[in-house]
Scaffold this active site. Structure first.
Site, PDB file in Angstrom:
ATOM      1  N   GLY A   1       3.709   1.969   7.914  1.00  0.00           N
ATOM      2  CA  GLY A   1       2.297   2.368   8.389  1.00  0.00           C
ATOM      3  C   GLY A   1       1.916   3.693   8.064  1.00  0.00           C
ATOM      4  O   GLY A   1       1.030   4.364   8.683  1.00  0.00           O
TER       5      GLY A   1
ATOM      6  N   THR B   1       0.789  -0.940  -0.025  1.00  0.00           N
ATOM      7  CA  THR B   1       0.088   0.042   0.076  1.00  0.00           C
ATOM      8  C   THR B   1       0.768   1.168  -0.022  1.00  0.00           C
ATOM      9  O   THR B   1       1.892   1.223   0.539  1.00  0.00           O
ATOM     10  CB  THR B   1      -0.751   0.060   1.164  1.00  0.00           C
ATOM     11  OG1 THR B   1      -1.855  -1.152   1.341  1.00  0.00           O
ATOM     12  CG2 THR B   1      -1.724   1.036   1.299  1.00  0.00           C
ATOM     13  N   GLY B   2       0.354   2.350  -0.711  1.00  0.00           N
ATOM     14  CA  GLY B   2       1.071   3.568  -0.787  1.00  0.00           C
ATOM     15  C   GLY B   2       1.457   4.069  -1.932  1.00  0.00           C
ATOM     16  O   GLY B   2       1.192   3.425  -3.035  1.00  0.00           O
ATOM     17  N   SER B   3       2.321   5.126  -2.312  1.00  0.00           N
ATOM     18  CA  SER B   3       2.436   5.450  -3.668  1.00  0.00           C
ATOM     19  C   SER B   3       3.391   4.841  -4.441  1.00  0.00           C
ATOM     20  O   SER B   3       3.296   4.567  -5.704  1.00  0.00           O
ATOM     21  CB  SER B   3       2.948   7.249  -3.581  1.00  0.00           C
ATOM     22  OG  SER B   3       4.260   7.168  -2.670  1.00  0.00           O
TER      23      SER B   3
ATOM     24  N   GLU C   1      -0.415  -5.143   6.030  1.00  0.00           N
ATOM     25  CA  GLU C   1       0.652  -5.373   5.574  1.00  0.00           C
ATOM     26  C   GLU C   1       1.469  -6.274   6.236  1.00  0.00           C
ATOM     27  O   GLU C   1       2.236  -7.338   5.539  1.00  0.00           O
ATOM     28  CB  GLU C   1       1.500  -3.947   5.597  1.00  0.00           C
ATOM     29  CG  GLU C   1       1.011  -2.817   4.562  1.00  0.00           C
ATOM     30  CD  GLU C   1       1.519  -1.384   4.722  1.00  0.00           C
ATOM     31  OE1 GLU C   1       1.376  -0.586   3.777  1.00  0.00           O
ATOM     32  OE2 GLU C   1       2.253  -1.301   5.599  1.00  0.00           O
TER      33      GLU C   1
ATOM     34  N   LYS D   1      14.589   7.236   2.226  1.00  0.00           N
ATOM     35  CA  LYS D   1      14.091   6.239   3.038  1.00  0.00           C
ATOM     36  C   LYS D   1      15.125   5.578   3.951  1.00  0.00           C
ATOM     37  O   LYS D   1      14.792   5.195   4.882  1.00  0.00           O
ATOM     38  CB  LYS D   1      13.024   5.178   2.561  1.00  0.00           C
ATOM     39  CG  LYS D   1      11.732   5.778   1.831  1.00  0.00           C
ATOM     40  CD  LYS D   1      10.642   6.604   2.643  1.00  0.00           C
ATOM     41  CE  LYS D   1       9.545   7.231   1.869  1.00  0.00           C
ATOM     42  NZ  LYS D   1       8.923   6.405   1.153  1.00  0.00           N
TER      43      LYS D   1
HETATM   44  C1  5RP Z   1       1.677   2.206   3.971  1.00  0.00           C
HETATM   45  C2  5RP Z   1       2.839   2.011   4.018  1.00  0.00           C
HETATM   46  C3  5RP Z   1       3.743   2.725   3.044  1.00  0.00           C
HETATM   47  O1  5RP Z   1       4.511   1.428   2.514  1.00  0.00           O
HETATM   48  C4  5RP Z   1       4.741   3.779   3.378  1.00  0.00           C
HETATM   49  O2  5RP Z   1       3.775   4.557   4.119  1.00  0.00           O
HETATM   50  C5  5RP Z   1       5.373   4.220   2.424  1.00  0.00           C
HETATM   51  O3  5RP Z   1       4.485   4.885   1.543  1.00  0.00           O
HETATM   52  P1  5RP Z   1       4.949   5.633   0.013  1.00  0.00           P
HETATM   53  O4  5RP Z   1       5.287   4.458  -0.751  1.00  0.00           O
HETATM   54  O5  5RP Z   1       3.778   6.559  -0.454  1.00  0.00           O
HETATM   55  O6  5RP Z   1       6.037   6.629   0.399  1.00  0.00           O
HETATM   56  O7  5RP Z   1       3.546   1.480   5.004  1.00  0.00           O
HETATM   57  O8  5RP Z   1       1.014   1.762   5.400  1.00  0.00           O
END
Ligand code: 5RP
Length: 218
Positions: A95, A28-30, A103, A121
Protein backbone atom coordinates in the site's frame (compact mmCIF):
# COMPACT_ATOMS: atom_id res chain seq x y z
CA UNK A 1 23.55 -4.25 -8.61
CA UNK A 2 21.39 -1.31 -7.57
CA UNK A 3 17.81 -1.59 -6.29
CA UNK A 4 16.28 -0.93 -9.71
CA UNK A 5 18.37 -3.67 -11.32
CA UNK A 6 17.19 -6.10 -8.61
CA UNK A 7 13.57 -5.10 -9.21
CA UNK A 8 14.03 -5.69 -12.95
CA UNK A 9 15.54 -9.11 -12.26
CA UNK A 10 12.50 -10.32 -10.30
CA UNK A 11 10.06 -8.68 -12.72
CA UNK A 12 11.59 -10.72 -15.54
CA UNK A 13 11.63 -13.88 -13.41
CA UNK A 14 7.89 -13.55 -12.77
CA UNK A 15 7.18 -14.11 -16.48
CA UNK A 16 7.71 -17.81 -15.78
CA UNK A 17 4.50 -17.82 -13.72
CA UNK A 18 2.37 -16.47 -16.57
CA UNK A 19 0.19 -19.30 -17.88
CA UNK A 20 -0.79 -19.27 -21.55
CA UNK A 21 -4.45 -18.64 -22.38
CA UNK A 22 -5.39 -17.21 -18.98
CA UNK A 23 -6.23 -13.82 -17.49
CA UNK A 24 -3.69 -12.59 -14.95
CA UNK A 25 -3.77 -9.96 -12.19
CA UNK A 26 -1.23 -7.16 -12.27
CA UNK A 27 -0.13 -5.04 -9.32
CA UNK A 28 0.97 -1.48 -8.75
CA UNK A 29 4.28 0.28 -8.10
CA UNK A 30 7.74 0.52 -9.62
CA UNK A 31 8.44 -3.24 -9.48
CA UNK A 32 5.02 -4.06 -10.94
CA UNK A 33 5.69 -1.46 -13.66
CA UNK A 34 8.81 -3.38 -14.64
CA UNK A 35 6.73 -6.55 -14.77
CA UNK A 36 4.22 -4.80 -17.05
CA UNK A 37 7.04 -3.73 -19.37
CA UNK A 38 8.39 -7.32 -19.46
CA UNK A 39 4.87 -8.72 -19.97
CA UNK A 40 4.53 -6.62 -23.12
CA UNK A 41 7.01 -8.95 -24.86
CA UNK A 42 4.74 -12.00 -24.31
CA UNK A 43 1.35 -10.28 -24.43
CA UNK A 44 0.09 -12.62 -27.17
CA UNK A 45 0.36 -15.52 -24.73
CA UNK A 46 -2.40 -14.31 -22.35
CA UNK A 47 -6.11 -13.57 -22.74
CA UNK A 48 -5.86 -10.35 -20.76
CA UNK A 49 -5.16 -8.72 -17.41
CA UNK A 50 -6.96 -7.23 -14.44
CA UNK A 51 -5.15 -4.21 -12.99
CA UNK A 52 -5.00 -3.23 -9.31
CA UNK A 53 -4.96 0.51 -10.07
CA UNK A 54 -5.86 3.08 -12.67
CA UNK A 55 -2.12 3.78 -13.13
CA UNK A 56 -1.31 0.13 -13.89
CA UNK A 57 -4.31 -0.14 -16.23
CA UNK A 58 -3.00 2.87 -18.17
CA UNK A 59 0.48 1.38 -18.41
CA UNK A 60 -0.86 -2.00 -19.56
CA UNK A 61 -3.02 -0.31 -22.21
CA UNK A 62 -0.08 1.77 -23.42
CA UNK A 63 1.64 -1.53 -24.30
CA UNK A 64 -1.49 -2.81 -26.09
CA UNK A 65 -2.16 -5.36 -23.33
CA UNK A 66 -5.92 -5.94 -22.84
CA UNK A 67 -7.29 -4.83 -19.43
CA UNK A 68 -10.53 -6.42 -18.23
CA UNK A 69 -12.97 -5.56 -15.48
CA UNK A 70 -12.60 -8.14 -12.68
CA UNK A 71 -16.35 -8.81 -12.84
CA UNK A 72 -15.93 -9.99 -16.43
CA UNK A 73 -12.75 -11.95 -15.85
CA UNK A 74 -13.65 -14.63 -13.28
CA UNK A 75 -10.79 -16.42 -11.54
CA UNK A 76 -7.28 -15.25 -12.35
CA UNK A 77 -4.43 -17.75 -12.78
CA UNK A 78 -1.88 -15.59 -11.01
CA UNK A 79 -1.42 -12.15 -9.41
CA UNK A 80 2.00 -10.51 -9.68
CA UNK A 81 2.80 -7.52 -7.46
CA UNK A 82 5.49 -5.90 -5.35
CA UNK A 83 5.51 -5.23 -1.60
CA UNK A 84 6.86 -2.72 0.89
CA UNK A 85 7.94 -5.41 3.35
CA UNK A 86 7.84 -9.23 3.47
CA UNK A 87 8.72 -11.75 6.14
CA UNK A 88 10.07 -15.18 5.32
CA UNK A 89 6.51 -16.45 5.95
CA UNK A 90 5.42 -14.25 3.00
CA UNK A 91 3.32 -12.00 5.22
CA UNK A 92 3.44 -8.58 3.58
CA UNK A 93 2.95 -4.90 4.08
CA UNK A 94 1.57 -3.31 0.92
CA UNK A 95 0.00 0.00 0.00
CA UNK A 96 3.01 2.30 -0.24
CA UNK A 97 1.49 3.38 -3.55
CA UNK A 98 -1.99 3.60 -2.02
CA UNK A 99 -3.50 0.84 -4.15
CA UNK A 100 -3.95 -1.68 -1.32
CA UNK A 101 -7.70 -2.20 -1.63
CA UNK A 102 -7.71 -3.20 -5.28
CA UNK A 103 -4.47 -5.11 -4.71
CA UNK A 104 -6.11 -7.19 -1.98
CA UNK A 105 -9.16 -7.82 -4.14
CA UNK A 106 -7.18 -8.89 -7.20
CA UNK A 107 -4.80 -11.02 -5.08
CA UNK A 108 -7.85 -12.66 -3.51
CA UNK A 109 -9.29 -13.47 -6.92
CA UNK A 110 -6.08 -15.20 -8.07
CA UNK A 111 -5.14 -18.86 -7.67
CA UNK A 112 -1.52 -17.89 -6.98
CA UNK A 113 0.03 -14.68 -5.64
CA UNK A 114 3.61 -14.12 -6.79
CA UNK A 115 5.28 -11.28 -4.93
CA UNK A 116 8.31 -9.62 -6.56
CA UNK A 117 10.70 -7.56 -4.44
CA UNK A 118 14.31 -6.53 -4.08
CA UNK A 119 16.21 -7.89 -1.08
CA UNK A 120 15.78 -4.69 0.97
CA UNK A 121 12.10 -5.59 1.44
CA UNK A 122 12.78 -8.77 3.45
CA UNK A 123 12.37 -8.12 7.20
CA UNK A 124 12.19 -10.19 10.38
CA UNK A 125 9.23 -8.24 11.78
CA UNK A 126 6.71 -6.16 9.80
CA UNK A 127 6.13 -2.55 10.78
CA UNK A 128 9.25 -0.46 10.20
CA UNK A 129 7.50 0.60 6.99
CA UNK A 130 4.46 2.65 8.14
CA UNK A 131 1.37 0.47 7.71
CA UNK A 132 -1.05 1.93 5.12
CA UNK A 133 -4.77 1.78 5.95
CA UNK A 134 -7.47 2.92 3.52
CA UNK A 135 -10.25 4.73 5.40
CA UNK A 136 -13.66 6.20 4.50
CA UNK A 137 -13.11 10.00 4.84
CA UNK A 138 -15.88 10.60 7.44
CA UNK A 139 -14.32 7.96 9.74
CA UNK A 140 -10.82 9.50 9.74
CA UNK A 141 -10.71 10.85 13.31
CA UNK A 142 -12.55 7.92 14.86
CA UNK A 143 -10.29 5.38 13.14
CA UNK A 144 -7.20 7.39 14.10
CA UNK A 145 -8.23 7.27 17.79
CA UNK A 146 -8.77 3.51 17.59
CA UNK A 147 -5.32 3.08 16.02
CA UNK A 148 -3.72 5.10 18.83
CA UNK A 149 -5.38 2.72 21.35
CA UNK A 150 -3.60 -0.14 19.56
CA UNK A 151 -0.24 1.59 20.07
CA UNK A 152 0.21 3.07 16.61
CA UNK A 153 0.83 6.63 15.45
CA UNK A 154 -1.46 7.32 12.48
CA UNK A 155 -0.39 9.99 9.99
CA UNK A 156 -2.72 11.24 7.26
CA UNK A 157 -1.17 10.83 3.79
CA UNK A 158 -1.29 14.43 2.58
CA UNK A 159 -2.85 15.38 -0.76
CA UNK A 160 -3.72 11.79 -1.58
CA UNK A 161 -7.03 10.21 -2.56
CA UNK A 162 -7.24 6.52 -3.47
CA UNK A 163 -8.74 5.22 -6.72
CA UNK A 164 -11.84 4.51 -4.57
CA UNK A 165 -12.18 8.10 -3.31
CA UNK A 166 -10.88 7.39 0.20
CA UNK A 167 -7.97 8.57 2.36
CA UNK A 168 -4.87 6.73 3.61
CA UNK A 169 -3.64 6.72 7.20
CA UNK A 170 -0.04 5.49 7.51
CA UNK A 171 0.53 3.94 10.94
CA UNK A 172 4.00 4.50 12.35
CA UNK A 173 5.64 2.81 15.33
CA UNK A 174 4.07 -0.63 15.02
CA UNK A 175 5.95 -3.86 15.62
CA UNK A 176 3.67 -6.42 14.05
CA UNK A 177 4.44 -9.64 15.92
CA UNK A 178 1.23 -11.44 14.84
CA UNK A 179 0.24 -10.14 11.38
CA UNK A 180 -2.77 -12.45 10.95
CA UNK A 181 -4.26 -11.32 14.29
CA UNK A 182 -3.64 -7.61 13.72
CA UNK A 183 -5.04 -7.77 10.18
CA UNK A 184 -8.24 -9.36 11.53
CA UNK A 185 -8.49 -6.84 14.40
CA UNK A 186 -8.07 -3.85 12.11
CA UNK A 187 -10.55 -5.31 9.62
CA UNK A 188 -13.14 -5.09 12.39
CA UNK A 189 -12.86 -1.33 12.94
CA UNK A 190 -15.78 0.44 11.22
CA UNK A 191 -14.57 2.91 8.62
CA UNK A 192 -11.45 0.95 7.69
CA UNK A 193 -11.82 -0.24 4.11
CA UNK A 194 -8.58 -2.16 3.80
CA UNK A 195 -5.52 -2.87 5.93
CA UNK A 196 -2.13 -3.04 4.21
CA UNK A 197 -1.22 -6.28 6.00
CA UNK A 198 -1.46 -9.22 3.59
CA UNK A 199 -1.23 -12.14 6.04
CA UNK A 200 -4.65 -13.80 6.16
CA UNK A 201 -4.02 -14.35 2.45
CA UNK A 202 -0.21 -14.15 2.17
CA UNK A 203 1.81 -14.42 -1.01
CA UNK A 204 2.33 -17.97 -2.29
CA UNK A 205 5.73 -17.27 -3.81
CA UNK A 206 8.26 -14.51 -3.10
CA UNK A 207 10.81 -13.81 -5.81
CA UNK A 208 13.53 -11.88 -4.04
CA UNK A 209 16.17 -10.01 -6.03
CA UNK A 210 19.57 -10.40 -4.37
CA UNK A 211 23.13 -9.68 -5.48
CA UNK A 212 23.47 -13.46 -6.01
CA UNK A 213 20.40 -13.61 -8.26
CA UNK A 214 16.72 -14.43 -7.75
CA UNK A 215 15.87 -16.33 -4.56
CA UNK A 216 12.51 -18.12 -4.54
CA UNK A 217 10.74 -18.37 -1.18
CA UNK A 218 7.53 -20.37 -0.82
C1 5RP B 1 1.46 -0.20 -4.00
C2 5RP B 1 2.22 -1.31 -3.39
C3 5RP B 1 3.55 -1.64 -3.96
O1 5RP B 1 3.58 -2.99 -4.28
C4 5RP B 1 4.60 -1.36 -2.95
O2 5RP B 1 4.47 0.00 -2.51
C5 5RP B 1 6.01 -1.59 -3.50
O3 5RP B 1 6.31 -0.61 -4.44
P1 5RP B 1 7.64 -0.62 -5.30
O4 5RP B 1 7.57 -1.80 -6.21
O5 5RP B 1 7.59 0.71 -6.02
O6 5RP B 1 8.80 -0.69 -4.34
O7 5RP B 1 1.78 -1.97 -2.47
O8 5RP B 1 0.28 0.08 -3.31
Amino acid sequence: MDQNALKKLVAEAALEYVEAGTVIGVGTGSTANMFIDALARIKGKIDGTVASSVASAERLKSHGIPVLDLNAAGELSVYVDGADESTKHLHLIKGGGGALTREKIVAGAARKFVCIADASKLVDVLGAFPLPIEVIPMARSFVARELVKLGGTPVLRENFTTDNGNIILDIHNLKIMDPVKLEAELNNIPGIVTVGIFAIRPADVLLLGTKDGVKTLT
